[in-house]
Design a protein around this motif. Structure first.
Motif, PDB file in Angstrom:
ATOM      1  N   ASP A   9       0.810  -1.213   0.000  1.00 50.08           N
ATOM      2  CA  ASP A   9       0.000   0.000   0.000  1.00 50.08           C
ATOM      3  C   ASP A   9       0.845   1.266   0.000  1.00 50.08           C
ATOM      4  N   ILE A  10       2.152   1.156   0.199  1.00 48.64           N
ATOM      5  CA  ILE A  10       3.030   2.315   0.282  1.00 48.64           C
ATOM      6  C   ILE A  10       3.993   2.311  -0.901  1.00 48.64           C
ATOM      7  N   LYS A  11       4.060   3.456  -1.585  1.00 49.44           N
ATOM      8  CA  LYS A  11       4.979   3.608  -2.707  1.00 49.44           C
ATOM      9  C   LYS A  11       5.857   4.831  -2.420  1.00 49.44           C
ATOM     10  N   ILE A  12       7.170   4.632  -2.391  1.00 44.78           N
ATOM     11  CA  ILE A  12       8.105   5.730  -2.177  1.00 44.78           C
ATOM     12  C   ILE A  12       8.209   6.498  -3.493  1.00 44.78           C
ATOM     13  N   THR A  13       7.969   7.811  -3.444  1.00 45.05           N
ATOM     14  CA  THR A  13       8.009   8.630  -4.654  1.00 45.05           C
ATOM     15  C   THR A  13       9.211   9.573  -4.693  1.00 45.05           C
ATOM     16  N   GLY A  14       9.915   9.706  -3.578  1.00 50.13           N
ATOM     17  CA  GLY A  14      11.094  10.563  -3.561  1.00 50.13           C
ATOM     18  C   GLY A  14      11.774  10.537  -2.210  1.00 50.13           C
ATOM     19  N   VAL A  15      13.078  10.806  -2.212  1.00 47.99           N
ATOM     20  CA  VAL A  15      13.869  10.837  -0.988  1.00 47.99           C
ATOM     21  C   VAL A  15      14.836  12.013  -1.085  1.00 47.99           C
ATOM     22  N   THR A  16      14.963  12.758   0.016  1.00 50.21           N
ATOM     23  CA  THR A  16      15.914  13.863   0.075  1.00 50.21           C
ATOM     24  C   THR A  16      16.761  13.704   1.333  1.00 50.21           C
ATOM     25  N   PHE A  28       5.957   9.868  -0.169  1.00 52.17           N
ATOM     26  CA  PHE A  28       5.374   8.557  -0.446  1.00 52.17           C
ATOM     27  C   PHE A  28       3.892   8.683  -0.781  1.00 52.17           C
ATOM     28  N   GLU A  29       3.351   7.600  -1.323  1.00 47.82           N
ATOM     29  CA  GLU A  29       1.920   7.485  -1.573  1.00 47.82           C
ATOM     30  C   GLU A  29       1.415   6.296  -0.767  1.00 47.82           C
ATOM     31  N   GLY A  30       0.292   6.491  -0.111  1.00 48.78           N
ATOM     32  CA  GLY A  30      -0.313   5.425   0.684  1.00 48.78           C
ATOM     33  C   GLY A  30      -1.823   5.507   0.600  1.00 48.78           C
ATOM     34  N   ILE A  31      -2.470   5.032   1.609  1.00 57.58           N
ATOM     35  CA  ILE A  31      -3.926   5.071   1.678  1.00 57.58           C
ATOM     36  C   ILE A  31      -4.336   6.497   2.046  1.00 57.58           C
ATOM     37  N   PRO A  32      -5.307   7.087   1.338  1.00 58.19           N
ATOM     38  CA  PRO A  32      -5.730   8.455   1.653  1.00 58.19           C
ATOM     39  C   PRO A  32      -6.168   8.624   3.111  1.00 58.19           C
ATOM     40  N   ASN A  33      -5.834   9.796   3.669  1.00 55.73           N
ATOM     41  CA  ASN A  33      -6.254  10.187   5.024  1.00 55.73           C
ATOM     42  C   ASN A  33      -5.875   9.166   6.095  1.00 55.73           C
ATOM     43  N   THR A  34      -4.661   8.656   6.004  1.00 54.32           N
ATOM     44  CA  THR A  34      -4.180   7.629   6.929  1.00 54.32           C
ATOM     45  C   THR A  34      -2.914   8.114   7.626  1.00 54.32           C
ATOM     46  N   THR A  35      -2.803   7.828   8.917  1.00 58.39           N
ATOM     47  CA  THR A  35      -1.608   8.188   9.672  1.00 58.39           C
ATOM     48  C   THR A  35      -0.583   7.069   9.567  1.00 58.39           C
ATOM     49  N   TYR A  36       0.635   7.450   9.220  1.00 53.17           N
ATOM     50  CA  TYR A  36       1.755   6.510   9.125  1.00 53.17           C
ATOM     51  C   TYR A  36       2.832   6.905  10.131  1.00 53.17           C
ATOM     52  N   GLN A  37       3.614   5.925  10.538  1.00 53.96           N
ATOM     53  CA  GLN A  37       4.750   6.149  11.433  1.00 53.96           C
ATOM     54  C   GLN A  37       5.987   5.602  10.748  1.00 53.96           C
ATOM     55  N   VAL A  38       7.140   5.962  11.283  1.00 50.08           N
ATOM     56  CA  VAL A  38       8.388   5.462  10.717  1.00 50.08           C
ATOM     57  C   VAL A  38       9.106   4.639  11.782  1.00 50.08           C
ATOM     58  N   GLU A  39       9.728   3.563  11.328  1.00 47.37           N
ATOM     59  CA  GLU A  39      10.502   2.682  12.201  1.00 47.37           C
ATOM     60  C   GLU A  39      11.938   2.645  11.692  1.00 47.37           C
ATOM     61  N   SER A  40      12.880   2.393  12.588  1.00 46.57           N
ATOM     62  CA  SER A  40      14.282   2.332  12.173  1.00 46.57           C
ATOM     63  C   SER A  40      14.986   1.124  12.773  1.00 46.57           C
ATOM     64  N   GLY A  66       1.941  11.673   1.014  1.00 43.12           N
ATOM     65  CA  GLY A  66       2.449  11.989   2.344  1.00 43.12           C
ATOM     66  C   GLY A  66       3.917  12.352   2.303  1.00 43.12           C
ATOM     67  N   VAL A  67       4.362  13.046   3.347  1.00 40.70           N
ATOM     68  CA  VAL A  67       5.773  13.401   3.503  1.00 40.70           C
ATOM     69  C   VAL A  67       6.180  13.040   4.922  1.00 40.70           C
ATOM     70  N   MET A  68       7.199  12.224   5.045  1.00 52.04           N
ATOM     71  CA  MET A  68       7.717  11.809   6.347  1.00 52.04           C
ATOM     72  C   MET A  68       9.081  12.459   6.530  1.00 52.04           C
ATOM     73  N   THR A  69       9.238  13.236   7.603  1.00 52.35           N
ATOM     74  CA  THR A  69      10.513  13.880   7.882  1.00 52.35           C
ATOM     75  C   THR A  69      11.139  13.235   9.111  1.00 52.35           C
ATOM     76  N   ILE A  70      12.283  12.594   8.910  1.00 51.56           N
ATOM     77  CA  ILE A  70      13.008  11.960  10.011  1.00 51.56           C
ATOM     78  C   ILE A  70      14.074  12.951  10.472  1.00 51.56           C
ATOM     79  N   PRO A  71      13.961  13.447  11.713  1.00 46.83           N
ATOM     80  CA  PRO A  71      14.920  14.443  12.202  1.00 46.83           C
ATOM     81  C   PRO A  71      16.357  13.914  12.218  1.00 46.83           C
ATOM     82  N   ALA A  72      17.286  14.817  11.966  1.00 49.44           N
ATOM     83  CA  ALA A  72      18.709  14.459  11.945  1.00 49.44           C
ATOM     84  C   ALA A  72      19.134  13.752  13.233  1.00 49.44           C
ATOM     85  N   ALA A  73      18.533  14.114  14.355  1.00 48.59           N
ATOM     86  CA  ALA A  73      18.887  13.501  15.646  1.00 48.59           C
ATOM     87  C   ALA A  73      18.572  12.007  15.685  1.00 48.59           C
TER      88      ALA A  73
END
Length: 86
Positions: A9-16, A28-40, A66-73
């Motif tokens: 359900d998730i397609k990565i469309t760009g990375v910076t 990324f593209e995912g399911i409309p109006n859905t909350t996503y989290q990031v894991e590492s 959607g846009v997921m921003t992972i802080p430098a920290a």
């Protein structure tokens, strides 16, 4: 930093990422109006657990973008793997 696919359900469309000391941004593209989290994890093997990065979430818009921003920290200097999940 690398990305590990978790869901069809998730397609990565760009990375910076401009290198150490900078945020890692995933478009990324995912399911409309859905909350996503990031894991590492520092290892993408099946035996290495991924951990949720607290407070790092993204809600997709009505089109599923959607846009997921992972802080430098939250980014290790040597190597990290990230995945996006619901």
């Amino acid at each position: 930093a690398s990305l590990v696919p978790v869901s069809a359900d998730i397609k990565i469309t760009g990375v910076t990422y401009a290198g150490p000391g900078n945020d890692f941004i995933i478009n990324f593209e995912g399911i409309p109006n859905t909350t996503y989290q990031v894991e590492s994890s520092d290892d993408a093997s099946a035996t290495s657990p991924f951990a949720i990065i607290p407070g790092v979430t993204s809600v997709t818009n009505g089109s599923g973008a959607g846009v997921m921003t992972i802080p430098a920290a939250n980014i290790a200097d040597d190597q990290d793997y990230f995945r996006i999940s619901e």
